[in-house]
Write a protein that holds these residues in place. Structure first.
Motif, mmCIF file in Angstrom:
data_model
loop_
_atom_site.group_PDB
_atom_site.id
_atom_site.type_symbol
_atom_site.label_atom_id
_atom_site.label_comp_id
_atom_site.label_asym_id
_atom_site.label_seq_id
_atom_site.Cartn_x
_atom_site.Cartn_y
_atom_site.Cartn_z
ATOM 1 N N GLY A 1 67.874 87.778 -75.448
ATOM 2 C CA GLY A 1 66.505 87.447 -75.088
ATOM 3 C C GLY A 1 66.405 85.847 -74.978
ATOM 4 O O GLY A 1 65.279 85.289 -74.422
ATOM 5 N N GLN A 2 67.297 84.981 -75.454
ATOM 6 C CA GLN A 2 67.439 83.333 -75.001
ATOM 7 C C GLN A 2 67.989 83.121 -74.007
ATOM 8 O O GLN A 2 69.251 83.591 -73.836
ATOM 9 N N THR A 3 67.598 82.269 -73.008
ATOM 10 C CA THR A 3 68.375 81.799 -72.017
ATOM 11 C C THR A 3 69.439 80.982 -72.359
ATOM 12 O O THR A 3 69.219 79.777 -72.762
ATOM 13 N N ALA A 4 70.682 81.201 -72.095
ATOM 14 C CA ALA A 4 71.937 80.766 -72.426
ATOM 15 C C ALA A 4 72.352 79.773 -71.373
ATOM 16 O O ALA A 4 72.842 78.715 -71.437
ATOM 17 N N ILE A 5 72.297 80.160 -70.156
ATOM 18 C CA ILE A 5 72.951 79.358 -68.842
ATOM 19 C C ILE A 5 71.998 79.785 -67.798
ATOM 20 O O ILE A 5 71.358 80.723 -67.480
ATOM 21 N N ASP A 6 71.579 78.737 -67.008
ATOM 22 C CA ASP A 6 70.868 78.661 -65.999
ATOM 23 C C ASP A 6 71.838 77.826 -64.768
ATOM 24 O O ASP A 6 71.610 76.532 -64.966
ATOM 25 N N TYR A 7 72.039 78.574 -63.626
ATOM 26 C CA TYR A 7 72.932 77.958 -62.891
ATOM 27 C C TYR A 7 72.921 78.370 -61.314
ATOM 28 O O TYR A 7 72.250 79.285 -61.118
ATOM 29 N N SER A 8 73.428 77.533 -60.466
ATOM 30 C CA SER A 8 73.499 77.841 -59.065
ATOM 31 C C SER A 8 74.761 78.136 -58.545
ATOM 32 O O SER A 8 75.827 77.523 -59.058
ATOM 33 N N GLU A 9 75.044 78.856 -57.637
ATOM 34 C CA GLU A 9 75.890 79.216 -56.816
ATOM 35 C C GLU A 9 75.687 79.886 -55.470
ATOM 36 O O GLU A 9 74.561 80.007 -55.103
ATOM 37 N N ASN A 10 76.826 80.188 -54.638
ATOM 38 C CA ASN A 10 76.616 80.551 -53.328
ATOM 39 C C ASN A 10 77.585 81.784 -53.268
ATOM 40 O O ASN A 10 78.641 82.095 -53.921
ATOM 41 N N SER A 11 77.016 82.439 -52.287
ATOM 42 C CA SER A 11 78.046 83.609 -51.854
ATOM 43 C C SER A 11 78.151 83.911 -50.330
ATOM 44 O O SER A 11 77.364 83.662 -49.742
ATOM 45 N N ILE A 12 79.246 84.162 -49.933
ATOM 46 C CA ILE A 12 79.546 84.645 -48.450
ATOM 47 C C ILE A 12 79.726 86.013 -48.521
ATOM 48 O O ILE A 12 80.497 86.700 -49.311
ATOM 49 N N ASN A 13 78.909 86.857 -47.785
ATOM 50 C CA ASN A 13 78.746 88.291 -48.039
ATOM 51 C C ASN A 13 79.155 88.861 -46.437
ATOM 52 O O ASN A 13 78.735 88.439 -45.485
ATOM 53 N N LEU A 14 80.196 89.857 -46.679
ATOM 54 C CA LEU A 14 80.789 90.716 -45.308
ATOM 55 C C LEU A 14 80.197 92.034 -45.654
ATOM 56 O O LEU A 14 80.307 92.742 -46.550
ATOM 57 N N PHE A 15 79.550 92.590 -44.858
ATOM 58 C CA PHE A 15 78.756 94.127 -44.841
ATOM 59 C C PHE A 15 78.995 94.814 -43.506
ATOM 60 O O PHE A 15 79.218 94.274 -42.518
ATOM 61 N N GLY A 16 78.993 96.146 -43.729
ATOM 62 C CA GLY A 16 79.239 96.795 -42.572
ATOM 63 C C GLY A 16 78.506 98.229 -42.954
ATOM 64 O O GLY A 16 78.471 98.460 -44.166
ATOM 65 N N GLY A 17 77.996 99.004 -41.928
ATOM 66 C CA GLY A 17 77.453 100.388 -41.887
ATOM 67 C C GLY A 17 77.167 101.151 -40.904
ATOM 68 O O GLY A 17 77.615 100.743 -39.843
ATOM 69 N N ILE A 18 76.416 102.061 -41.065
ATOM 70 C CA ILE A 18 75.966 102.809 -39.796
ATOM 71 C C ILE A 18 74.409 102.919 -39.737
ATOM 72 O O ILE A 18 73.817 103.061 -40.766
ATOM 73 N N LEU A 19 73.749 102.753 -38.690
ATOM 74 C CA LEU A 19 72.448 102.753 -38.636
ATOM 75 C C LEU A 19 71.893 103.892 -38.064
ATOM 76 O O LEU A 19 72.437 104.356 -37.117
ATOM 77 N N VAL A 20 71.133 104.631 -38.939
ATOM 78 C CA VAL A 20 70.828 106.112 -38.702
ATOM 79 C C VAL A 20 69.278 106.221 -38.431
ATOM 80 O O VAL A 20 68.606 106.188 -39.484
ATOM 81 N N PRO A 21 69.063 106.330 -36.849
ATOM 82 C CA PRO A 21 67.527 106.467 -36.347
ATOM 83 C C PRO A 21 66.740 107.653 -37.208
ATOM 84 O O PRO A 21 67.372 108.768 -37.013
ATOM 85 N N LEU A 22 65.882 107.538 -37.804
ATOM 86 C CA LEU A 22 64.848 108.616 -38.296
ATOM 87 C C LEU A 22 63.965 109.027 -37.080
ATOM 88 O O LEU A 22 63.610 109.996 -37.030
ATOM 89 N N ASN A 23 63.475 108.098 -36.531
ATOM 90 C CA ASN A 23 62.724 107.950 -35.337
ATOM 91 C C ASN A 23 62.776 106.639 -34.454
ATOM 92 O O ASN A 23 63.571 105.902 -34.860
ATOM 93 N N GLU A 24 61.880 106.289 -33.498
ATOM 94 C CA GLU A 24 62.005 105.165 -32.837
ATOM 95 C C GLU A 24 61.729 103.931 -33.436
ATOM 96 O O GLU A 24 62.258 102.701 -32.960
#
Length: 150
Positions: free
Chosen positions: A91-114
């Motif tokens: 329950g006590q904040t031990a670390i508070d820091y910043s970082e960055n990420s590069i994200n590669l993603f992929g998938g399938i778009l499945v239309p439910l309607n227009e």
């Protein structure tokens, strides 16, 4: 123009512990043509192991390419996210820091309607900061998203 969000999941198991990570990523985007989308996404991650809890909030741009076919609509993309991470222990904040990420993603778009589609996806993330070299920490997440077209 579209708005939407993704729910992603990752799990790690070792000899004496396991960690489950959940991520919610709302997004806003614009299709510059039928196949290319640019936008911004917010990242909200949470995981807990033992008495330690980690909460991460981030924001960044993304670019994706869509490959429309007669029956499926696959897509791939890349994003860059600036993240702020708070780690608390008992329950006590031990670390508070910043970082960055590069994200590669992929998938399938499945239309439910227009106007609405669901999108099963996979994301691979590489983290880096002043103290972390690119690729030193990586993560694979599986999830599903929903996208509404305005």
């Amino acid at each position: 123009v579209s708005i939407g969000g993704n729910f992603l999941f990752a799990s790690t198991n070792s000899d004496n512990s396991s960690t489950t990570l959940l991520q919610f990523s709302p997004e806003f985007s614009y299709f510059v043509d039928d196949n290319f989308e640019i936008g911004t996404t917010m990242t909200i991650q949470s995981y807990q192991y033992s008495n330690t809890r980690n909460t991460t909030i981030g924001l960044g741009p993304f670019l994706s390419a869509h490959f429309k076919t007669a029956s499926i609509n696959p897509f791939v993309g890349i994003s860059l996210t600036y993240l702020n991470q708070k780690v608390s222990h008992n329950g006590q904040t031990a670390i508070d820091y910043s970082e960055n990420s590069i994200n590669l993603f992929g998938g399938i778009l499945v239309p439910l309607n227009e106007k609405v589609a669901i999108q099963p996806l996979i994301q691979y993330s590489l983290y880096f900061s002043k103290d972390i070299e690119l690729g030193e920490i990586s993560q694979i997440m599986l999830g599903v998203g929903i996208k509404a077209f305005l």
